[in-house]
Scaffold this motif. Sequence first.
Motif, short mmCIF file in Angstrom:
data_model
loop_
_atom_site.label_atom_id
_atom_site.label_comp_id
_atom_site.label_asym_id
_atom_site.label_seq_id
_atom_site.Cartn_x
_atom_site.Cartn_y
_atom_site.Cartn_z
N THR A 7 1.39 -21.90 -41.08
CA THR A 7 0.19 -21.62 -40.32
C THR A 7 -1.08 -21.74 -41.15
O THR A 7 -2.17 -21.67 -40.61
N HIS A 8 -0.97 -21.91 -42.47
CA HIS A 8 -2.14 -22.04 -43.33
C HIS A 8 -2.06 -23.37 -44.06
O HIS A 8 -0.99 -23.83 -44.43
N GLY A 9 -3.22 -24.00 -44.29
CA GLY A 9 -3.25 -25.27 -45.01
C GLY A 9 -2.88 -26.42 -44.09
O GLY A 9 -2.85 -26.28 -42.87
N PRO A 101 11.64 -29.72 -52.67
CA PRO A 101 11.50 -29.73 -51.21
C PRO A 101 10.43 -28.73 -50.78
O PRO A 101 10.28 -27.67 -51.37
N TYR A 102 9.65 -29.09 -49.78
CA TYR A 102 8.60 -28.18 -49.28
C TYR A 102 9.25 -27.20 -48.33
O TYR A 102 9.46 -27.49 -47.16
N THR A 103 9.54 -26.07 -48.85
CA THR A 103 10.30 -25.07 -48.13
C THR A 103 9.40 -23.98 -47.60
O THR A 103 8.20 -24.00 -47.79
N ALA A 104 10.01 -23.04 -46.95
CA ALA A 104 9.29 -21.86 -46.48
C ALA A 104 8.62 -21.18 -47.68
O ALA A 104 9.03 -21.34 -48.82
N SER A 129 -2.27 -26.20 -51.06
CA SER A 129 -2.42 -24.83 -50.54
C SER A 129 -1.73 -23.79 -51.40
O SER A 129 -2.09 -22.61 -51.33
N VAL A 130 -0.77 -24.17 -52.24
CA VAL A 130 -0.11 -23.15 -53.06
C VAL A 130 -1.06 -22.52 -54.07
O VAL A 130 -0.82 -21.40 -54.52
N LEU A 131 -2.15 -23.20 -54.40
CA LEU A 131 -3.12 -22.60 -55.32
C LEU A 131 -3.82 -21.39 -54.71
O LEU A 131 -4.39 -20.58 -55.43
N HIS A 132 -3.76 -21.27 -53.38
CA HIS A 132 -4.46 -20.20 -52.70
C HIS A 132 -3.58 -18.98 -52.40
O HIS A 132 -4.11 -17.96 -51.96
N VAL A 133 -2.29 -19.09 -52.61
CA VAL A 133 -1.41 -17.99 -52.26
C VAL A 133 -1.34 -16.96 -53.40
O VAL A 133 -1.39 -17.32 -54.58
N ALA A 134 -1.25 -15.71 -53.02
CA ALA A 134 -1.30 -14.63 -54.00
C ALA A 134 -0.16 -14.67 -55.00
O ALA A 134 -0.35 -14.38 -56.19
N TRP A 170 -0.02 -32.29 -58.44
CA TRP A 170 0.96 -31.95 -59.48
C TRP A 170 0.51 -30.65 -60.10
O TRP A 170 -0.52 -30.61 -60.79
N LEU A 171 1.20 -29.57 -59.81
CA LEU A 171 0.91 -28.27 -60.40
C LEU A 171 1.65 -28.22 -61.74
O LEU A 171 2.88 -28.24 -61.79
N CYS A 172 0.88 -28.21 -62.81
CA CYS A 172 1.46 -28.22 -64.15
C CYS A 172 1.23 -26.86 -64.81
O CYS A 172 0.16 -26.27 -64.66
#
Length: 197
Positions: A7-9, A101-104, A129-134, A170-172
């Motif tokens: 629901t986000h991103g 894999p882009y999982t839950a 969007s993973v940069l924004h998650v707590a 690419w999140l390094c």
Amino acid sequence: ATPGWQTHGPPMRTISGRMSEGSVVNDEWQTTHKTWAALAPHITQWRERQIWMPFYYDGECAGHLRGLGFSRVVHEDKDFFERVADPSFLASVDVIVDNPPYTAQDMKERVLRALAQSGKPFCMLLPMSVLHVAFVREILDMDQVQVLIPRRAYVRKQGGPELPFKYLMWLCYRAGLPRDLIFLRDIEDAVQGDESS
């Protein structure tokens, strides 16, 4: 909210991966040679290092990376969570690079926690969007996070056409790159620029 979609991103399926404990194969994609070719010039410090590519899908990604001069690649159809918890296996690994894999959200969190706990540098192709998650800010030392942003990341399903995806990075982590934010050129742009020189 549509079931099975975040629901986000950007719109993205929340089901994925051939990993242990409740995951499904539906959302695995092969990262194509173009995407690896765009990344390769930025990770040359790992060319002679032992690289673990834990997310197998069809097994072709190791060939892409080897073809770009990375000869020491471990890419086997084995469970990620079992291997990342195996100290003797991890002792043989220098760095972890792949497209999980882009999982839950909870599976992304489990993967990133396991990677962080491994103590190994890593570089994962993930939605921006993973940069924004707590949880990312909780489990990673943000001073050690670096990001490489492609204009497009090319992926395909087994036997299917190559598709460009946007909003991926690419999140390094602990990668020691020269800058914290690097914008990658499309491989076509790089080839065209070289030809016009």
